[in-house]
Design a protein around this motif. Structure first.
Motif, short mmCIF file in Angstrom:
data_model
loop_
_atom_site.label_atom_id
_atom_site.label_comp_id
_atom_site.label_asym_id
_atom_site.label_seq_id
_atom_site.Cartn_x
_atom_site.Cartn_y
_atom_site.Cartn_z
N GLU A 27 0.80 -1.07 -0.05
CA GLU A 27 0.10 0.07 0.17
C GLU A 27 0.74 1.22 -0.06
N ASN A 28 2.13 1.10 0.32
CA ASN A 28 2.82 2.46 0.31
C ASN A 28 4.31 2.35 -0.40
N GLY A 29 4.25 1.50 -1.55
CA GLY A 29 5.13 1.41 -2.46
C GLY A 29 6.32 0.39 -2.26
N VAL A 30 6.01 -0.59 -1.53
CA VAL A 30 7.10 -1.79 -1.55
C VAL A 30 7.58 -2.45 -2.71
N LEU A 31 8.83 -2.93 -2.78
CA LEU A 31 9.18 -3.39 -4.02
C LEU A 31 8.53 -4.92 -4.36
N LYS A 32 8.16 -4.91 -5.55
CA LYS A 32 7.62 -6.26 -5.94
C LYS A 32 8.92 -6.80 -7.09
N VAL A 33 8.97 -8.18 -6.77
CA VAL A 33 10.25 -8.77 -7.74
C VAL A 33 9.96 -10.01 -8.47
N VAL A 34 10.84 -10.03 -9.47
CA VAL A 34 10.51 -11.48 -9.99
C VAL A 34 11.92 -12.55 -9.66
N PRO A 35 11.35 -13.40 -8.87
CA PRO A 35 12.25 -14.27 -8.04
C PRO A 35 13.16 -14.88 -9.28
N GLN A 36 14.54 -14.92 -9.13
CA GLN A 36 15.64 -15.50 -10.04
C GLN A 36 15.73 -14.90 -11.43
N SER A 37 15.07 -13.66 -11.45
CA SER A 37 15.31 -13.12 -12.80
C SER A 37 16.88 -12.35 -12.82
N HIS A 38 17.81 -12.25 -11.62
CA HIS A 38 19.03 -11.80 -11.68
C HIS A 38 20.01 -12.92 -12.41
N ASN A 39 19.40 -14.04 -12.47
CA ASN A 39 20.28 -14.99 -13.27
C ASN A 39 20.37 -15.03 -14.82
N LYS A 40 19.57 -14.20 -15.41
CA LYS A 40 19.28 -14.13 -16.91
C LYS A 40 19.81 -12.89 -17.62
N GLU A 41 20.93 -12.47 -16.92
CA GLU A 41 21.83 -11.40 -17.53
C GLU A 41 20.89 -9.87 -17.59
N ILE A 42 21.01 -9.62 -19.03
CA ILE A 42 20.12 -8.19 -19.09
C ILE A 42 18.81 -8.96 -19.61
N TYR A 43 17.72 -8.44 -18.85
CA TYR A 43 16.36 -9.06 -19.13
C TYR A 43 15.37 -8.16 -19.36
N ARG A 44 14.79 -7.69 -20.72
CA ARG A 44 14.07 -6.66 -20.92
C ARG A 44 12.57 -6.88 -20.28
N PRO A 45 12.17 -5.86 -19.56
CA PRO A 45 10.82 -5.80 -18.93
C PRO A 45 9.77 -6.36 -19.90
N GLU A 46 9.84 -5.84 -21.21
CA GLU A 46 8.64 -6.07 -22.19
C GLU A 46 8.73 -7.64 -22.59
N THR A 47 9.87 -8.32 -22.43
CA THR A 47 9.81 -9.76 -22.72
C THR A 47 9.45 -10.68 -21.44
N ILE A 48 9.04 -10.13 -20.29
CA ILE A 48 8.46 -11.05 -19.23
C ILE A 48 7.29 -11.83 -19.64
N ASP A 49 7.51 -13.17 -19.50
CA ASP A 49 6.46 -14.11 -19.75
C ASP A 49 5.96 -14.49 -18.54
N TRP A 50 4.62 -13.84 -18.12
CA TRP A 50 4.19 -14.08 -16.81
C TRP A 50 3.37 -15.50 -16.73
N ASN A 51 3.43 -16.12 -17.84
CA ASN A 51 3.07 -17.80 -17.88
C ASN A 51 4.20 -18.33 -17.26
N THR A 52 5.35 -18.19 -16.88
CA THR A 52 6.39 -19.00 -16.44
C THR A 52 6.95 -18.21 -15.08
N GLU A 53 6.97 -16.81 -15.28
CA GLU A 53 7.47 -16.03 -14.13
C GLU A 53 6.51 -15.92 -12.98
N THR A 54 7.09 -15.46 -11.73
CA THR A 54 6.09 -15.22 -10.62
C THR A 54 6.49 -14.02 -10.08
N GLU A 55 5.61 -13.28 -9.40
CA GLU A 55 5.76 -12.07 -8.67
C GLU A 55 5.81 -12.35 -7.17
#
Length: 239
Positions: free
Chosen positions: A156-184
């Motif tokens: 409610e006051n701006g906490v971070l939301k993250v995509v776990p394990q996305s740090h292992n994918k080097e440069i990961y463009r946000p527009e390419t996130i596949d929410w069928n496989t990724e979680t928040e």
């Protein structure tokens, strides 16, 4: 204290949350030092939606002793390594009625003292008088970020939301996130707690909806030396 579980979480998921690193008195002292600062410097950014201080540890030097207490020093040495030092510091204050939000992104730049033509270093910018550049991926992979929370922080006051394990994918463009496989994951952090994350972790934050402010101190650490033409803009030992 055994930090092995937190270290494992960071390596696997790209983030972890450690509660009660700072006491109520610690937080109150830190806030009092911030409130004393003259905000006319070019490193300050102030609007209806955000108050930020770049080069925070240079602008508010009194705060160092409170921030780098025995708890935080133990966390840095145990999880990062004995040779890690500060390379960037920013203070963020998201006001009670802020409608400012940040979409999913990675932190892809470092702060340096000057601009130079170096192979592998690109996308140069200047923010509030400080040079920023995107370095080679191995430099970014080496960095850890600690976010020190001065308020209870929720969705409610701006906490971070993250995509776990996305740090292992080097440069990961946000527009390419596949929410069928990724979680928040929503990273709630209580006042006095910290969140540790890898800069390559995809993260975002929402608008404030509960009329409660969100104050966070963001500090980045590395143990890498840069090419001789440039230097870390805020290199600082915590010992």
């Amino acid at each position: 204290m055994d930090f092995s579980t937190y270290k494992t979480e960071i390596e696997k998921d790209g983030f972890t949350i450690i509660p009660n690193v700072f006491s109520e008195n610690d937080v109150n002292t830190i806030v009092s030092y911030i409130n004393e600062v003259n905000t006319s410097s070019e490193t300050f950014r102030k609007s209806a939606n955000l108050f930020a201080i770049r080069q925070f540890l240079k602008e508010v030097p009194k705060v160092k002793r409170e921030l780098f207490n025995n708890n935080l020093k133990s966390i840095v040495s145990s999880i990062f390594g004995e040779d890690y030092f500060v390379v960037k510091s920013i203070y963020f204050d998201k006001p009670e009625e802020s409608n400012w939000f940040v979409s999913y992104h990675q932190d892809l730049t470092i702060s340096v003292n000057t601009k130079s033509d170096i192979e592998g270093y690109s996308s140069w910018t200047v923010k509030q008088g400080q040079f920023a550049v995107q370095p080679p991926i191995n430099v970014l992979e080496n960095i850890y970020t600690i976010r020190i929370h001065l308020d209870n922080t929720t969705e409610e006051n701006g906490v971070l939301k993250v995509v776990p394990q996305s740090h292992n994918k080097e440069i990961y463009r946000p527009e390419t996130i596949d929410w069928n496989t990724e979680t928040e994951t929503i990273c709630n952090v209580d006042k006095g707690g910290i969140m540790i994350m890898k800069p390559l972790l995809l993260h975002s934050s929402s608008r404030t909806t509960n009329n409660k402010r969100r104050r966070v101190i963001h500090i980045e650490f590395s143990n890498k030396e840069l090419p001789q033409e440039i230097h870390w803009a805020e290199k600082l030992s915590i010992n």
